[in-house]
Design an enzyme around this catalytic site. Structure first.
Site, short mmCIF file in Angstrom:
data_model
loop_
_atom_site.label_atom_id
_atom_site.label_comp_id
_atom_site.label_asym_id
_atom_site.label_seq_id
_atom_site.Cartn_x
_atom_site.Cartn_y
_atom_site.Cartn_z
N ASP A 47 0.80 -1.22 0.00
CA ASP A 47 0.00 0.00 0.00
C ASP A 47 0.84 1.27 0.00
OD1 ASP A 47 0.79 -0.85 2.56
OD2 ASP A 47 -0.73 0.37 3.54
N GLU B 188 -0.39 -2.18 5.01
CA GLU B 188 0.59 -2.21 6.10
C GLU B 188 0.51 -0.94 6.94
OE1 GLU B 188 4.51 -1.30 7.99
OE2 GLU B 188 3.52 -0.21 6.37
#
Length: 346
Positions: A85, A143
């Site tokens: 991400d 994350e």
């Protein structure tokens, strides 16, 4: 084949995929997506893994991807992990591969992490006849948020047949070509605190008729900041940062509530369990003194990362074998929510 010959073969193949890794990193950087929204990102990863002939599993923890490289006669499985991400940050530069998604940017380096993991998959496919263990490549979504994608992946059984897992993350503070390693506690636990101070609002001209949550919040903030310096063993690293405070709507009205949000970072499990107690003791004392009340939430994020000495030594030996004695740097513990090798061994 001797170790020296194999080392040279690994380096030769690695140099051959250099441009591929750069290209993939720039593609990911150009098309960032935030947590659990990594739709295009996952699609690109799936396409690349399938092109390599790997077995691919999708929609793990919503947008996560798992690639498996079976190895005949393998007695165990090793995994490698990268996060996917981006951050909700607007990119301000003029690079050719600048983010095309407004308000999103790979400012934390996950674009490079994914590209490196794809490069590792490509390398291992080329050297498959030399492998002795089955290899899995885990691309983890989300994350940057709590509880994030890692917890969900584990709950869905991603680690059930994995004996060891290694994670790697770039760090701009480490020179290019150098690997940062550390055994033991390496990454701090990342927990979140939310405090609501509840008073009694009223007009600013009559504070004696109110219970001012702003003044109480100020005292709570100062009290919490003394916890680390006065109630925690100086040999037990800890960080408490209160990063957001909100309350009130205008200049001449005392509000009913004030909200404080922050983070607690600890390396030791024992201290992590103790911090909510110490923080709430401070809140309870200050609010009681001021005739206010409170609500307190302590939201646990990722636990501390503890790297096994045996695996760190193994990785260090291999890095030195490939790149020389000056290629390894012993790093200090990190407080950010990042992952450095090594992450886990069953």
């Amino acid at each position: 084949m001797t170790d020296k010959t194999l080392t040279q073969e690994i380096l030769t193949h690695a140099r051959g995929i250099h441009d591929y890794v750069v290209r993939m990193r720039r593609d990911f950087h150009k098309h960032p997506e935030t947590g659990f929204g990594e739709i295009r990102t996952a699609g690109v990863i799936v396409e690349e893994l399938k092109r390599l002939g790997l077995q691919v599993q999708t929609e793990i923890a919503k947008t996560g991807v798992l690639g498996t490289l079976p190895v005949d006669g393998a007695s165990s499985t090793v995994a490698f992990r990268a996060d996917m991400d981006a951050l909700p940050i607007t990119e301000e530069n003029d690079l050719e591969f600048k983010s095309q998604n407004e308000g999103m940017s790979h400012a934390c380096g996950h674009d490079a992490n994914m590209a490196m993991l794809l490069g590792a998959a490509k390398l291992m496919v080329q050297l498959k006849d030399k492998l002795k263990r089955q290899v899995k490549f885990i691309f983890q979504p989300c994350e940057e948020q709590h509880p994030g994608g890692a917890k969900l992946m584990v709950e869905q059984g991603i680690l059930k047949d994995i004996n060891e897992i290694y994670g790697v993350h770039i760090d701009p503070n480490i020179p290019s070509g150098t690997f940062g390693l550390r055994a033991g506690a390496t990454m701090a636990a990342t927990d979140r605190i939310v405090i609501t101070i509840i008073g009694k609002g009223g007009h600013a001209s009559t504070p004696h008729l109110c219970v001012d949550p702003i003044v109480t919040a100020a005292e709570v903030i100062l009290a919490i900041q003394t916890i680390v310096s006065r109630k925690v063993n100086p040999l037990s690293p800890c960080v408490v940062s209160l990063c957001q405070i909100s309350g009130g709507t205008t200049f001449n009205v005392i509000p009913d509530k004030v909200r404080i949000i922050g983070t607690v970072r600890t390396l030791a499990k024992e201290l992590r369990y103790k911090m909510p107690i110490l923080i709430e003791e401070a809140i309870r004392g200050i609010t009681s003194l001021n005739n206010a009340s409170y609500q307190f939430e302590y939201l646990k994020g990722h636990p501390p990362l503890h790297n096994p000495q045996q695996q760190v030594d193994f990785v260090q030996d291999k890095i030195i074998e490939l790149f020389g004695n000056k290629s390894v740097e012993q790093i200090d513990p990190r407080w950010e929510g990042r992952t450095f090798p090594i992450t886990w061994k069953k």
